[in-house]
Design an enzyme around this catalytic site. Structure first.
Site, PDB file in Angstrom:
ATOM      1  N   GLU A   1       0.821  -1.204   0.000  1.00  0.00           N
ATOM      2  CA  GLU A   1       0.000   0.000   0.000  1.00  0.00           C
ATOM      3  C   GLU A   1       0.862   1.264   0.000  1.00  0.00           C
ATOM      4  O   GLU A   1       0.520   2.259  -0.660  1.00  0.00           O
ATOM      5  CB  GLU A   1      -0.925   0.009   1.224  1.00  0.00           C
ATOM      6  CG  GLU A   1      -1.928  -1.122   1.254  1.00  0.00           C
ATOM      7  CD  GLU A   1      -1.447  -2.336   2.017  1.00  0.00           C
ATOM      8  OE1 GLU A   1      -2.261  -2.978   2.695  1.00  0.00           O
ATOM      9  OE2 GLU A   1      -0.225  -2.652   1.948  1.00  0.00           O
TER      10      GLU A   1
ATOM     11  N   PRO B   1      12.672 -40.773  -1.613  1.00  0.00           N
ATOM     12  CA  PRO B   1      11.388 -41.423  -1.345  1.00  0.00           C
ATOM     13  C   PRO B   1      11.114 -41.697   0.129  1.00  0.00           C
ATOM     14  O   PRO B   1       9.968 -41.642   0.562  1.00  0.00           O
ATOM     15  CB  PRO B   1      11.477 -42.725  -2.152  1.00  0.00           C
ATOM     16  CG  PRO B   1      12.936 -42.940  -2.407  1.00  0.00           C
ATOM     17  CD  PRO B   1      13.534 -41.592  -2.507  1.00  0.00           C
TER      18      PRO B   1
END
Length: 370
Positions: A56, A294
């Site tokens: 902003e 894995p």
């Protein structure tokens, strides 16, 4: 009711917010567009780095006096507190905007309340425009606030038949240079990259984000329960980026620099995934790229701690060799983790598939593993 102009402005704010990915943590990515009283774009901005001006503020600086009587479109509810920067709600009030449209409410209790402050000052406030799109772009930070742990993206590369290496252990390179470059983009957007001891021992990875201009290097994390995989001289210990080696509380890690050692409790096998994520959250990590093998991936899935999956599938067949995912505590098809495919993209000759669990992952504090 939102107009076409409202939608266009908010979509632009979402695009701007994405420019901050990888550089704003532990803060959110936020974009802002300000239109003048006639509806013309007067200013744009995005949160560029933690500690710097918020979106902003950038947009208001660009808009100047044209912000008075105009509308501010912000992807996240304007903050209402003073930290390293001042409250954006007050900045919008001081600038004289007449209307604020924000996509997503701020779940952080320390910063929330901006909408109420704006309304109390007589500003028209609307919430929810393109909320799903804005939330998707800021999902890592939102997850970290809501769940108290980092957002976890599991990435893997495999053949079309799901193998991550050949039967003899060779794996370089299954996927294309284009896919590997894309992985470096994922690294640059993450706060931390995690691998397991198997990957550290076999590949001696450096884990930096390469080829990405201006990238903030992610924290490098190796899950090395017994403290045997990372040895002095390992590439992950170089000066490219900070490193943590997660080891068991009783592991002998005297060969490692004390500042890189993170001691965690053991689980049934390996380390406690929930404890690891909690520790990383304490280190201001809001997003994690899980690149482990894995076994580690299986532990995270078993712990309900995978929020998104990105798989790079190469048009290659091996027929043997390790699969991408090891034991994840799923013993029957009825318990399979179902995913919703959100994107499929060609990356060079490969296919990149992005998917998310169809239901929210379980609380990782309720199930432990690795």
């Amino acid at each position: 009711m939102a107009t076409a102009a409202d939608i266009t402005a908010m979509r632009r704010a979402i695009e701007l917010a994405a420019r901050g990915l990888g550089s704003t943590s532990p803060n959110p990515v936020v974009g802002c567009v300000i239109t003048d009283a006639a509806g013309a774009t007067a200013g744009e901005g995005f949160h560029q780095r933690a500690g710097g001006p918020h979106a902003e503020v950038h947009a208001l600086r660009e808009a100047g006096t044209r912000a008075r009587g105009g509308t501010a479109y912000v992807t996240l509810e304007p903050c209402n507190h003073t930290g390293r920067t001042g409250p954006c709600a007050q900045a919008l009030i001081d600038a004289g905007v007449a209307r604020v449209v924000h996509a997503v409410g701020d779940p952080n209790p320390q910063a929330a309340g901006g909408a109420d402050t704006l309304r109390a000052a007589g500003i028209e406030v609307e919430r929810g425009l393109l909320a799903d799109e804005a939330e998707a772009g800021n999902i890592a930070w939102l997850t970290s606030v809501r769940r108290g742990r980092p957002y976890v993206l599991w990435k893997y590369a495999a053949t079309l038949d799901g193998r991550i290496a050949a039967a003899d252990g060779t794996s370089r390179w299954i996927t294309s240079p284009e896919s590997r470059a894309d992985v470096h983009r994922l690294r640059a957007e993450a706060d931390a990259v995690i691998v397991g001891s198997g990957t550290a021992r076999t590949d001696d990875p450096q884990l930096g984000a390469r080829g990405i201009e201006g990238a903030t290097q992610p924290l490098r994390v190796v899950v090395d329960t017994a403290a045997t995989a990372v040895r002095p001289g390992a590439r992950v210990l170089d000066a490219t980026a900070p490193t943590l080696v997660a080891v068991a509380e009783d592991a002998d890690a005297r060969h490692l620099p004390e500042e890189v050692v993170l001691r965690l409790p053991r689980a049934a096998t390996g380390l406690d995934v929930a404890a690891l994520l909690a520790a990383l959250h304490e280190h201001s990590v809001r997003s994690v790229l899980l690149e482990g093998g894995p076994t580690l991936a299986g532990a995270f899935v078993a712990a309900g701690a995978v929020d998104r999956v990105v798989g790079y599938l190469a048009p290659v067949l091996l027929g043997a060799g390790p699969a991408a995912l090891a034991d994840a505590g799923i013993s029957t098809i009825a318990r399979a983790l179902r995913l919703d495919v959100t994107e499929t993209v060609r990356i060079g000759p490969d296919l990149r598939i992005t998917a998310v669990p169809t239901t929210a992952p379980a609380d990782p504090t309720a199930r432990k593993g690795n």
